[in-house]
Write an enzyme that holds these catalytic residues in place. Structure first.
Site, PDB file in Angstrom:
ATOM      1  N   GLU A  49      58.131  20.755   2.515  1.00 41.93           N
ATOM      2  CA  GLU A  49      58.139  21.530   1.267  1.00 41.93           C
ATOM      3  C   GLU A  49      59.414  21.222   0.508  1.00 41.93           C
ATOM      4  O   GLU A  49      60.497  21.250   1.090  1.00 41.93           O
ATOM      5  CB  GLU A  49      58.102  23.043   1.523  1.00 41.93           C
ATOM      6  N   GLU A  65      57.686  28.172   9.008  1.00 44.39           N
ATOM      7  CA  GLU A  65      58.957  28.902   8.807  1.00 44.39           C
ATOM      8  C   GLU A  65      59.118  30.189   9.607  1.00 44.39           C
ATOM      9  O   GLU A  65      59.364  31.250   9.024  1.00 44.39           O
ATOM     10  CB  GLU A  65      59.098  29.254   7.324  1.00 44.39           C
TER      11      GLU A  65
HETATM   12  C1  BG6 Z   1      58.146  28.590   1.359  1.00 43.04           C
HETATM   13  C2  BG6 Z   1      56.769  29.030   1.805  1.00 43.04           C
HETATM   14  O1  BG6 Z   1      59.123  29.333   1.966  1.00 43.04           O
HETATM   15  O2  BG6 Z   1      58.437  28.703  -0.007  1.00 43.04           O
HETATM   16  C3  BG6 Z   1      55.698  28.850   0.761  1.00 43.04           C
HETATM   17  O3  BG6 Z   1      56.403  28.362   2.992  1.00 43.04           O
HETATM   18  C4  BG6 Z   1      56.214  29.283  -0.594  1.00 43.04           C
HETATM   19  O4  BG6 Z   1      54.549  29.549   1.159  1.00 43.04           O
HETATM   20  C5  BG6 Z   1      57.415  28.423  -0.930  1.00 43.04           C
HETATM   21  O5  BG6 Z   1      55.276  29.259  -1.604  1.00 43.04           O
HETATM   22  C6  BG6 Z   1      57.964  28.639  -2.315  1.00 43.04           C
HETATM   23  O6  BG6 Z   1      58.218  29.985  -2.508  1.00 43.04           O
HETATM   24  P1  BG6 Z   1      57.647  30.800  -3.763  1.00 43.04           P
HETATM   25  O7  BG6 Z   1      58.050  32.171  -3.515  1.00 43.04           O
HETATM   26  O8  BG6 Z   1      58.268  30.184  -4.945  1.00 43.04           O
HETATM   27  O9  BG6 Z   1      56.171  30.607  -3.717  1.00 43.04           O
END
Ligand code: BG6
Length: 490
Positions: free
Chosen positions: A390, A200
């Protein structure tokens, strides 16, 4: 379409600083993430430092918080740093991978901790124990026919490089990163085929529009320069990966937040388009097409950005284009040029509330159709195989008698996978889905453990207390069945 395509990469995703722990074990150096304190929805994470007179202090960890002159990031007594122990994957990887295998994973995304390989970042030789650890992890994955998908950089810069050079704004980072990347590509040759050089990188641009109060000429100059340096590294890594092993496939990884205009006012329509260009297309286009898009000049002029570049940068960008496109998807965002009456004050989601959507406790919108929208727009633009690297729901879970009934997570995933099916039917070449945080981990934005994503519950709380034992949630069995039926039964 009833099933997902043959050989679909069903799996899960993580990052080193959110799972490994063992922050100072077996030669690992400190990273910038090791200086991030725990936070919450209400209280942002802090970055701790020692100032030039030796006094400790802390700043907001968001873009824009700057250290006092002469201060250095540091681990300071009296603070809790969740990455130091995380969920201790460094010691539990065998047990955890066995659980992933039990669910039927075909792919597992993890990142390499840079300071575990080069503790300060500038050593001649890598840390042998760090390399041995990742080799063990890859062996364990292959034992169960799970394909590793490796992010080389997921945000943890060796602290020495951060403090000495100020991190990614400095072009010196390019050579240090390339040394690290080359070591990974050579050492893990034959064990890893799928690589993502950066996680990202577009976050640095997205954040400029999310926290308007700190978005000024200086932050734009810094962010665009950081991204240029990362794009050069990305392209060089692609070239090198292909030279080292022609079997290697290298992908982009973009934070995929689709924007919608909040009204049909042409000003909103234009603003929406410009947000897509700045936040999403700018970095993706450079990685896929090997050159900056036409609108880049407009962006640089608008924000008075002057990039420090060298001629080789542009030949490398051209030669080092990615083989596949990956992205994260959690939510969509509303764009408006009008006064915002109803603001969503989420972490990593600041803007107007979309009246057609529901929001999580952390202010993230629940928008499965946005995932279909994003898949279709991006496949149409790039025509590259895609992986959703993700996606998932951060939620508070309750462990009762060793069980977690997370039907809300199952619904979320079911709705999103359904939209993937539709996108595939519409022609999108989606080849994989790695659910974020397949095992509970430390939240990146808040540092909490209680913002849980996993199919596997980890008994640890926001202060790092708990047995660290693993429990299978209801969603564990649900995902196992989804994989078993190749997505026919969601
Ligand atoms: C993404 C990141 O943007 O979001 C992760 O690559 C991150 O590292 C994920 O954990 C979810 O975000 P959060 O803040 O809920 O952990």
């Amino acid at each position: 379409m009833s099933k997902f395509p043959e050989n679909f990469f069903w799996g899960g995703a993580t990052s080193s600083m959110q799972i490994e722990g063992a922050y100072n074990i077996d030669g690992k150096g400190l990273s910038s993430s090791d200086c991030k304190t725990a936070g919450s929805f209400e209280k942002r994470r802090q970055l701790t430092y020692i100032d030039k007179d030796g006094n400790p202090g802390a700043i907001n960890s968001n873009l824009g918080g700057s250290l006092p002159p002469g201060a250095k990031l540091a681990v300071v007594d009296g603070y809790f740093y969740p990455s130091h122990e995380a969920i201790d994957f460094y010691h539990t990887y065998k047990e955890d991978i066995k659980l992933f295998a039990e669910m039927g994973f075909k792919m597992f995304r993890l990142s390499i901790s840079w300071p575990r390989i080069y503790p300060n970042g500038d050593e001649e030789e890598p840390n042998a124990k760090g390399i041995a650890f990742y080799k063990d992890v890859f062996r364990e994955l292959h034992k169960y026919n799970i394909e590793p998908l490796v992010t080389i950089f997921h945000g943890d810069v060796p602290l020495y490089l951060e403090n000495t050079f100020g991190g990614w704004t400095n072009r010196k980072m390019i050579d240090y990163f390339m040394k690290f990347a080359k070591t990974c590509l050579e050492e893990f040759k034959g064990m890893v085929k799928y690589w993502l050089p950066f996680n990202e990188m577009n976050d640095y641009l997205l954040m400029l529009d999310m926290f308007g109060n700190i978005s000024n000429k200086e932050t734009h100059q810094t962010s665009f320069q950081m991204i240029h340096n990362m794009l050069v590294c990305n392209a060089r890594t692609v070239k090198l990966a292909h030279e080292i092993d022609p079997e290697n496939k290298v992908g982009s990884m973009i934070c995929g937040i689709p924007n919608y205009p909040s009204t049909c006012d042409p000003n909103d329509i234009l603003e929406n388009r410009y947000r897509w260009e700045k936040g999403i297309f700018y970095t993706g286009d450079a990685q896929v097409f090997g050159e900056y898009p036409v609108f880049a000049k407009r962006l640089w002029d608008t924000y008075d950005v002057h990039l420090e570049t060298q001629p080789d940068d542009f030949t490398d960008l051209k030669q080092g284009t990615v083989d596949f496109y990956t992205f994260s998807y959690y939510m969509s965002n509303l764009v408006t040029t009008h006064e915002i009456k109803d603001i969503v004050q989420g972490n990593f989601a600041n803007g107007a509330r979309n009246p057609y959507l529901n929001y999580s406790e952390w202010g993230w919108s629940y928008d499965p159709k946005g995932l279909r929208y994003y898949l279709e727009v991006m496949y149409d633009r790039y025509k590259l195989p895609m992986i959703i690297t993700e996606n998932g729901l951060g939620a508070k879970d309750t462990l009762v008698d060793g069980k977690v009934h997370d039907d809300y997570r199952i619904s979320y995933l079911k709705d999103h996978l359904h939209e993937c099916k539709v996108a595939i039917e519409h022609g999108v070449k989606l080849i994989g889905y790695t659910m974020w945080g397949c095992i509970d981990l430390v939240s990146a934005s808040t540092g909490e453990m209680s913002k849980r994503y996993g199919f596997i519950y980890v008994d640890r709380d926001d202060q790092g207390q708990g047995s660290n034992k693993r429990y299978k949630k209801d969603s564990f069995y649900w995902y196992q069945h989804v994989i078993d039926t190749d997505g026919e039964e969601l």
